[in-house]
Design a protein around this motif. Sequence first.
Motif, mmCIF file in Angstrom:
data_model
loop_
_atom_site.group_PDB
_atom_site.id
_atom_site.type_symbol
_atom_site.label_atom_id
_atom_site.label_comp_id
_atom_site.label_asym_id
_atom_site.label_seq_id
_atom_site.Cartn_x
_atom_site.Cartn_y
_atom_site.Cartn_z
ATOM 1 N N SER A 1 -7.587 4.379 -0.725
ATOM 2 C CA SER A 1 -7.489 5.016 -1.698
ATOM 3 C C SER A 1 -7.496 6.730 -1.535
ATOM 4 O O SER A 1 -7.135 7.504 -2.260
ATOM 5 C CB SER A 1 -9.307 4.982 -2.318
ATOM 6 N N GLY B 1 -4.045 7.635 -1.130
ATOM 7 C CA GLY B 1 -3.572 7.756 -2.732
ATOM 8 C C GLY B 1 -3.678 9.098 -3.162
ATOM 9 O O GLY B 1 -2.779 9.897 -3.536
ATOM 10 N N GLN C 1 0.871 -1.198 0.105
ATOM 11 C CA GLN C 1 0.156 0.005 0.010
ATOM 12 C C GLN C 1 0.944 1.103 0.012
ATOM 13 O O GLN C 1 0.563 2.324 -0.611
ATOM 14 C CB GLN C 1 -0.915 -0.049 1.270
ATOM 15 N N ASP D 1 0.402 7.664 -7.181
ATOM 16 C CA ASP D 1 0.095 9.057 -7.257
ATOM 17 C C ASP D 1 0.944 10.125 -7.059
ATOM 18 O O ASP D 1 0.689 11.374 -7.539
ATOM 19 C CB ASP D 1 -1.222 9.057 -6.247
ATOM 20 N N TRP E 1 2.187 1.597 -3.280
ATOM 21 C CA TRP E 1 1.006 2.287 -4.338
ATOM 22 C C TRP E 1 0.997 3.538 -4.098
ATOM 23 O O TRP E 1 0.568 4.354 -5.233
ATOM 24 C CB TRP E 1 -0.141 1.211 -3.977
ATOM 25 N N TYR E 2 0.756 4.295 -2.820
ATOM 26 C CA TYR E 2 0.461 5.498 -2.716
ATOM 27 C C TYR E 2 1.562 6.596 -3.503
ATOM 28 O O TYR E 2 1.113 7.341 -4.205
ATOM 29 C CB TYR E 2 0.856 5.932 -1.444
ATOM 30 N N TYR F 1 -2.770 0.943 -12.231
ATOM 31 C CA TYR F 1 -2.782 1.234 -10.935
ATOM 32 C C TYR F 1 -3.884 1.242 -10.036
ATOM 33 O O TYR F 1 -3.720 0.812 -8.942
ATOM 34 C CB TYR F 1 -2.284 2.963 -10.991
#
Length: 460
Positions: A175, A178, A30, A37, A33-34, A158
Amino acid sequence: MSAQTSDEAEPGAEDGRPDEVAAAARKREQRGWYFYDFAVSVYSASVLTVFLGPYLTSVAKAAADAEGFVHPLGVPVRAGSFFAYSVSASVILAVLLMPLVGAIADRSGRKKPMLAVAAYTGAAATAGMYFLGGERYLLGGLLLVVANAALSVSMVLYNAYLPQISTPDERDTVSSRGWAFGYTAGSLMLVVNLVLYTGHDSFGLSESEAVRICLASAGLWWGAFALIPLRRLRDRAVVREAGAGPAVSGWKQLVATLKDMRRYPLTLSFLLAYLIYNDGVQTVISQASIYGSEELELEQSTLIGAVLLVQVLAVAGALGMGRLARIYGAKRTILGSLAAWAVTLAAGYFLPARTPVWFFALAAMIGLVLGGSQALSRSLFSHLVPAGKEAEYFSAYEMSDRGLSWVGPLVFGLTYQVTGSYRDAIISLVVFFALGFVLLARVPVRRAVEAAGNPVPERI
């Protein structure tokens, strides 16, 4: 429906692994993943919103003939329209690519290498904007088309990771974070770019050189920070369903995806509501500067400052609405944000001209609802996607976000054409939020999640 391995059914879990270790691995993904963005949002904030449109238009005008036309591929185009046409061309290319890439990613399980290709294609095209000197408007149009299409494709991949790296109860928070990371990056780079641009003489740069450095820096930022998610995200093995053929052309694949979505009518109902209210959101974003300059007679520096304010407050808005979603559920929170959007537009109708403070107040209201409504819409949709079809379905979602947001600008333009008032044009957009509110309120999201075969979170 495609069969799944156990780590797809429960993100981060593996047979025999303790819950603590699985949770730690999931959190690591996670956090990686952030950062996509964080990497890509600088392009949207600095390149698309602030610098490229005016600069590319000036380059096209420098190359124009005596009547103000340029001639790409022999076609006469007004120099002032070249940027808009280039954006439209990028949308067409993205529409062709997104469903195709989404289907290939789902069937191969190879999201990460495809994300890498899209990210570095877009980053390279953006960095190449440094060379847009003189009369190189064709190069600028080409780089814009490539960068925009690459951005859209990368966002499909993504977003498709979201249901794989988070449990149902984590998804709103993940979410929202992000989006907050993205707006933070946009704010940071926008401040740096504005300092460079406004003080270019003190740095020994011409205005053109300063703009080209600002454009290229977004590409370098995109490429550098994309390394973090590409190191931390991992692909999941998939088992193709019987009879599944190879991905076909973009349009055919989109039709196939929409036909498959007919098996999940509640998912389609949400997508329709999102398409309508997101069209309103995107139109406000694209037309607010025109409203400020033409109707409110504000200076360019005021408009750029308002963009920065939106970026900063969108961070707080995304995180704050993420917390509200944990208490009230994503659907109720989104509905509240749509009501706030309508109130904001109504307030904008009454703003006095040549009064920057009230325009900044309007920008603050937009910023507070912008990030949260986008983040929670993404997380809510992720619950409605059948497992194993994440990228394919998110290509349709991204189409709603980037490829189909043309009705709002059309309504805005037609209203101005008929009435001659930008105030009437801005208030006309309330209908998108009102209709989106009604349609979303009618979607039974718990039944929609169950129909997609996914676990229902405690709050949704």
